[in-house]
Design a protein around this motif. Structure first.
Motif, PDB file in Angstrom:
ATOM      1  N   LEU A 138     -98.447 -17.630 -48.179  1.00 37.06           N
ATOM      2  CA  LEU A 138     -99.238 -17.767 -49.402  1.00 37.06           C
ATOM      3  C   LEU A 138     -99.623 -19.203 -49.717  1.00 37.06           C
ATOM      4  N   CYS A 139     -99.324 -20.139 -48.832  1.00 37.07           N
ATOM      5  CA  CYS A 139     -99.792 -21.511 -48.973  1.00 37.07           C
ATOM      6  C   CYS A 139    -101.255 -21.572 -48.539  1.00 37.07           C
ATOM      7  N   PRO A 140    -102.087 -22.408 -49.171  1.00 38.20           N
ATOM      8  CA  PRO A 140    -103.492 -22.491 -48.754  1.00 38.20           C
ATOM      9  C   PRO A 140    -103.712 -23.057 -47.356  1.00 38.20           C
ATOM     10  N   MET A 141    -102.697 -23.655 -46.736  1.00 36.28           N
ATOM     11  CA  MET A 141    -102.846 -24.016 -45.335  1.00 36.28           C
ATOM     12  C   MET A 141    -102.954 -22.742 -44.490  1.00 36.28           C
ATOM     13  N   ILE A 142    -103.391 -22.883 -43.254  1.00 32.69           N
ATOM     14  CA  ILE A 142    -103.550 -21.719 -42.376  1.00 32.69           C
ATOM     15  C   ILE A 142    -102.174 -21.322 -41.840  1.00 32.69           C
ATOM     16  N   PRO A 143    -101.737 -20.089 -42.079  1.00 35.10           N
ATOM     17  CA  PRO A 143    -100.396 -19.685 -41.645  1.00 35.10           C
ATOM     18  C   PRO A 143    -100.356 -19.250 -40.192  1.00 35.10           C
ATOM     19  N   MET A 144     -99.294 -19.647 -39.504  1.00 31.26           N
ATOM     20  CA  MET A 144     -99.055 -19.199 -38.139  1.00 31.26           C
ATOM     21  C   MET A 144     -97.614 -18.727 -38.021  1.00 31.26           C
ATOM     22  N   PHE A 145     -97.421 -17.638 -37.319  1.00 28.54           N
ATOM     23  CA  PHE A 145     -96.099 -17.057 -37.108  1.00 28.54           C
ATOM     24  C   PHE A 145     -95.883 -16.878 -35.611  1.00 28.54           C
ATOM     25  N   PHE A 146     -94.617 -16.831 -35.213  1.00 30.53           N
ATOM     26  CA  PHE A 146     -94.281 -16.637 -33.811  1.00 30.53           C
ATOM     27  C   PHE A 146     -94.064 -15.155 -33.556  1.00 30.53           C
ATOM     28  N   MET A 147     -94.367 -14.709 -32.357  1.00 32.17           N
ATOM     29  CA  MET A 147     -94.313 -13.295 -32.024  1.00 32.17           C
ATOM     30  C   MET A 147     -92.999 -12.663 -32.497  1.00 32.17           C
ATOM     31  N   PRO A 159    -110.506 -15.719 -50.554  1.00 28.28           N
ATOM     32  CA  PRO A 159    -111.879 -15.881 -51.068  1.00 28.28           C
ATOM     33  C   PRO A 159    -112.145 -17.254 -51.683  1.00 28.28           C
ATOM     34  N   GLY A 160    -111.114 -17.900 -52.218  1.00 27.47           N
ATOM     35  CA  GLY A 160    -111.305 -19.198 -52.853  1.00 27.47           C
ATOM     36  C   GLY A 160    -110.918 -20.380 -51.999  1.00 27.47           C
ATOM     37  N   LEU A 161    -110.561 -20.147 -50.712  1.00 24.56           N
ATOM     38  CA  LEU A 161    -110.098 -21.263 -49.877  1.00 24.56           C
ATOM     39  C   LEU A 161    -111.192 -22.289 -49.571  1.00 24.56           C
ATOM     40  N   PRO A 162    -112.425 -21.900 -49.243  1.00 24.26           N
ATOM     41  CA  PRO A 162    -113.439 -22.940 -49.045  1.00 24.26           C
ATOM     42  C   PRO A 162    -113.601 -23.781 -50.302  1.00 24.26           C
ATOM     43  N   GLY A 163    -113.435 -25.065 -50.178  1.00 19.49           N
ATOM     44  CA  GLY A 163    -113.508 -25.952 -51.332  1.00 19.49           C
ATOM     45  C   GLY A 163    -112.194 -26.140 -52.057  1.00 19.49           C
ATOM     46  N   CYS A 164    -111.099 -25.579 -51.544  1.00 21.02           N
ATOM     47  CA  CYS A 164    -109.789 -25.702 -52.182  1.00 21.02           C
ATOM     48  C   CYS A 164    -109.290 -27.146 -52.102  1.00 21.02           C
ATOM     49  N   ARG A 165    -108.641 -27.610 -53.188  1.00 23.97           N
ATOM     50  CA  ARG A 165    -108.057 -28.940 -53.225  1.00 23.97           C
ATOM     51  C   ARG A 165    -106.692 -28.881 -53.922  1.00 23.97           C
ATOM     52  N   ALA A 166    -105.738 -29.647 -53.403  1.00 19.38           N
ATOM     53  CA  ALA A 166    -104.402 -29.690 -53.995  1.00 19.38           C
ATOM     54  C   ALA A 166    -104.454 -30.396 -55.346  1.00 19.38           C
ATOM     55  N   MET A 167    -103.645 -29.911 -56.289  1.00 20.90           N
ATOM     56  CA  MET A 167    -103.530 -30.524 -57.620  1.00 20.90           C
ATOM     57  C   MET A 167    -102.183 -31.188 -57.815  1.00 20.90           C
ATOM     58  N   LEU A 208    -100.558  -5.530 -33.991  1.00 18.11           N
ATOM     59  CA  LEU A 208    -100.657  -6.878 -34.560  1.00 18.11           C
ATOM     60  C   LEU A 208    -101.719  -6.916 -35.652  1.00 18.11           C
ATOM     61  N   ARG A 209    -102.841  -6.229 -35.414  1.00 15.05           N
ATOM     62  CA  ARG A 209    -103.864  -6.141 -36.452  1.00 15.05           C
ATOM     63  C   ARG A 209    -103.307  -5.452 -37.702  1.00 15.05           C
ATOM     64  N   ASP A 210    -102.559  -4.353 -37.487  1.00 16.06           N
ATOM     65  CA  ASP A 210    -102.004  -3.613 -38.616  1.00 16.06           C
ATOM     66  C   ASP A 210    -100.953  -4.420 -39.372  1.00 16.06           C
ATOM     67  N   ALA A 211    -100.319  -5.378 -38.698  1.00 19.09           N
ATOM     68  CA  ALA A 211     -99.356  -6.249 -39.383  1.00 19.09           C
ATOM     69  C   ALA A 211    -100.049  -7.228 -40.310  1.00 19.09           C
ATOM     70  N   GLY A 212    -101.360  -7.419 -40.133  1.00 18.10           N
ATOM     71  CA  GLY A 212    -102.108  -8.326 -40.989  1.00 18.10           C
ATOM     72  C   GLY A 212    -102.685  -9.523 -40.271  1.00 18.10           C
ATOM     73  N   ASP A 254    -101.770  -9.141 -47.293  1.00 17.89           N
ATOM     74  CA  ASP A 254    -102.765  -8.525 -48.172  1.00 17.89           C
ATOM     75  C   ASP A 254    -102.946  -9.347 -49.439  1.00 17.89           C
ATOM     76  N   LEU A 255    -101.835  -9.849 -49.996  1.00 22.12           N
ATOM     77  CA  LEU A 255    -101.940 -10.706 -51.176  1.00 22.12           C
ATOM     78  C   LEU A 255    -102.745 -11.959 -50.863  1.00 22.12           C
ATOM     79  N   ARG A 256    -102.488 -12.534 -49.692  1.00 22.39           N
ATOM     80  CA  ARG A 256    -103.243 -13.727 -49.300  1.00 22.39           C
ATOM     81  C   ARG A 256    -104.738 -13.414 -49.229  1.00 22.39           C
ATOM     82  N   MET A 257    -105.078 -12.319 -48.557  1.00 23.51           N
ATOM     83  CA  MET A 257    -106.482 -11.988 -48.369  1.00 23.51           C
ATOM     84  C   MET A 257    -107.169 -11.638 -49.696  1.00 23.51           C
ATOM     85  N   GLN A 258    -106.430 -11.042 -50.606  1.00 30.58           N
ATOM     86  CA  GLN A 258    -107.021 -10.619 -51.873  1.00 30.58           C
ATOM     87  C   GLN A 258    -107.176 -11.775 -52.856  1.00 30.58           C
TER      88      GLN A 258
END
Length: 580
Positions: free
Chosen positions: A404-413, A502-510, A131-135, A494-498
């Motif tokens: 890739l949405c700035p909301m927190i993503p959750m997936f099912f097993m 890093p810019g999520l704190p303080g993020c606001r929708a436009m 699960l860790r290796d999946a991201g 990986d794209l999300r993390m890269q």
């Protein structure tokens, strides 16, 4: 260890302090090592007894000389909910990673899982590296409190302090959490504080005041949080999971059925005040009321059911059940969700009820976004996953949107490899209760197309059959295709993390705009000043969209790098990053 309000507490001198709130009982005795030991009546219905008892000792409480019952705050059971309770010393576990303090919430990428379907605590522990290796940076476990039998979703537990014995021991659960921390992963837990299950709940016998008879829930009487002892029972339970098992957060189930609602604010304050300030502890909500006022007032985030419902209606065209509120204008609802959080912010639903509060002022990380969870799969008549309901390319585009949405993503097993195993509703009840659950499940779908005929409903899986549970256990399909999907999923994370995290704190929708009948574009200003843009096309027609002159397109998979920067094919998602 000092005694608390409920349960069995080992002491330094080799004795154990036993406490039970039983205001309706005349007498209470402790059944321990073949002896019947009278307990002392304290004030306000509390009974206590200190006796020699080492960790692992089995005990029960004898009510009025007639009924032998387990401890409602049992830390472990010998067998099932009807068996004896066990004395547990939570201070004797040797933690391998005692310095772990958690991870910031904006780094969360969550996998929700059912421990029983994956084989128990030890089996989940073995699967954590994959699960860790999946991201994934976090796993969220469905409820663990003891329930009758060995098969249940967990939301009908009756001994909420005791980890389900069929999953393994408390030590094995601690090893699971400890191993996850060693891998850099958070572990979250679903907890149920709105009701107790229908089988094995002895509290009405000696503490009927634990419940409210004037307020029902869909699952039974509401818990009476007007009473101090009941509030302590819930708060001490939360602290046990967070302190003794070192979970990184709790998700409170269906808090819209908790009364009075003011209890929720006090709960968050009490829990946080009794934990070290340097720990990252996350309190999540499932709340049909969409009460945005709780988010930021002690609670970290809420599961965004509105987001799921709108996306599902857009992707599938379904309009039955709770999708009816989203089916008329699904694209509009998805856009509102991406720009403002909740869809319902005080508007009336189809039943005429006003629901929700304004949420546009909240940051995106106040919302957990998902394409499916245990409810959204298991509450379907046949438990189908989304990957079996829509074309694979449309599923991939929607998965990319969540990732890739700035909301927190959750997936099912299993989402990370496109698992198509159904997840059905399963229980392990017997006799009259089993028949009631089976028939209630069938009646629930009487208004659904395809299940109006009694014969069709009679063919639905019986929740109590072992085969229903077995059908819900993850099964692998084509190994090569699963491996490719895992690699693609990891690339998205990986794209999300890269680019995004890093810019999520303080993020606001436009804002969000339509690109067609089933396509949209959304933009966010990140906390570092960069602009993040997504274009999502759920339709069948290619479109073009370019968010800004200096935006750099983020390629979701190498095989499609030859696409023009502004091309948006059918069933696709594109992402752009524009530096400050």
């Amino acid at each position: 260890m000092a005694a608390a309000s409920w349960g069995a507490w080992p002491q330094a001198d080799g004795t154990t302090e036993f406490r039970l709130w039983a205001p309706a009982a005349r007498t209470v005795a402790l059944l321990l090592d073949g002896e019947t030991l009278p307990m002392r009546a304290l004030r306000h219905g509390m009974f206590a007894r200190r006796a020699p008892a080492a960790p692992g000792a089995a005990y029960r409480f004898l009510i009025d000389g007639e009924a032998a019952v387990p401890d409602p705050a049992s830390r472990a059971q010998l067998g099932d909910v009807h068996g004896p309770s066990l004395v547990i010393d939570h201070g004797d576990h040797a933690w391998s990673h005692p310095a772990w303090r958690g991870r910031p919430w904006h780094e969360a990428v969550i996998c929700e899982l059912h421990v029983g379907c994956l084989g128990g605590f030890a089996a989940v522990t073995r699967q954590l590296p994959a699960l860790r290796d999946a991201g994934y940076t976090a796993v969220e476990l469905m409820p663990l409190g003891e329930f009758p039998g060995s098969r249940n979703w967990g939301y009908d537990g009756v001994l909420p302090y005791a980890p389900e014995a069929s999953y393994g021991s408390p030590e094995e659960l601690k090893t699971l959490v400890d191993t996850a921390h060693g891998l850099g992963m958070m572990v979250l837990l679903d907890v149920v504080y709105n009701h107790l299950g229908p089988s094995g709940n002895d509290l009405p016998r000696y503490a009927p005041g634990f419940f409210r008879t004037d307020i029902p829930t869909p699952w039974g009487p509401a818990i009476d949080y007007r009473r101090p002892r009941v509030r302590e029972f819930c708060i001490d339970n939360a602290l046990m999971w967070l302190r003794d098992y070192r979970f990184d957060g709790l998700r409170l189930d269906a808090v819209h059925t908790i009364h009075p609602a003011s209890f929720l604010r006090g709960f968050a304050d009490r829990v946080r005040s009794r934990l070290p300030a340097d720990r990252h502890v996350h309190l999540l909500l499932e709340n049909e009321r969409n009460d945005a006022r709780l988010l930021g007032a002690g609670y970290t985030a809420q599961w965004n059911d509105d987001g799921h419902n709108a996306l599902h209606a857009l992707l599938t065209g379904e309009s039955e059940g709770y999708y009816a509120d989203f089916a008329r204008r699904p694209l509009e609802h998805v856009m509102r969700m991406l720009a403002e959080g909740f869809v319902f912010q005080g508007q009336r639903d189809l039943r005429g009820r006003r629901r929700g509060h304004p949420s546009g002022m909240l940051p995106p990380e106040s919302f957990v976004l998902f394409l499916q969870n245990h409810d959204q799969v298991g509450n379907r008549p046949l438990g189908e996953r989304l990957v079996t309901l829509v074309a694979r390319e449309r599923w991939r585009a929607a998965m990319a949107l969540v990732a890739l949405c700035p909301m927190i993503p959750m997936f099912f097993m299993g989402d990370e490899w496109a698992c198509d195993t159904p997840f059905l509703y399963f229980t392990d009840y017997h006799g009259t209760l089993a028949a009631q659950v089976r028939e209630g499940r069938r009646a629930e779908f009487a208004a659904f197309a395809g299940f109006a005929e009694p014969a069709r409903r009679a063919a639905l899986p019986d929740p109590n059959e072992r085969a229903t549970f077995d059908a819900s256990r993850l099964r692998g399909g084509d190994a090569e295709e699963a491996a490719r999907t895992r690699q693609w999923f990891r690339h998205l994370i990986d794209l999300r993390m890269q680019h995004l995290v890093p810019g999520l704190p303080g993020c606001r929708a436009m804002g969000c705009m339509p690109l067609g009948e089933r396509a949209l574009a959304a933009r966010w200003r990140l906390g570092d000043g960069a602009t993040w843009s997504l274009a999502f096309n759920a339709g069948d027609t290619a479109l073009r969209y370019r968010p800004g002159r200096y935006a750099v397109r983020i390629h979701l998979e190498a095989a499609r790098e030859d696409l023009l920067d502004d091309e948006l094919p059918p069933a696709s998602l594109a992402a752009w990053h524009e530096p400050p």
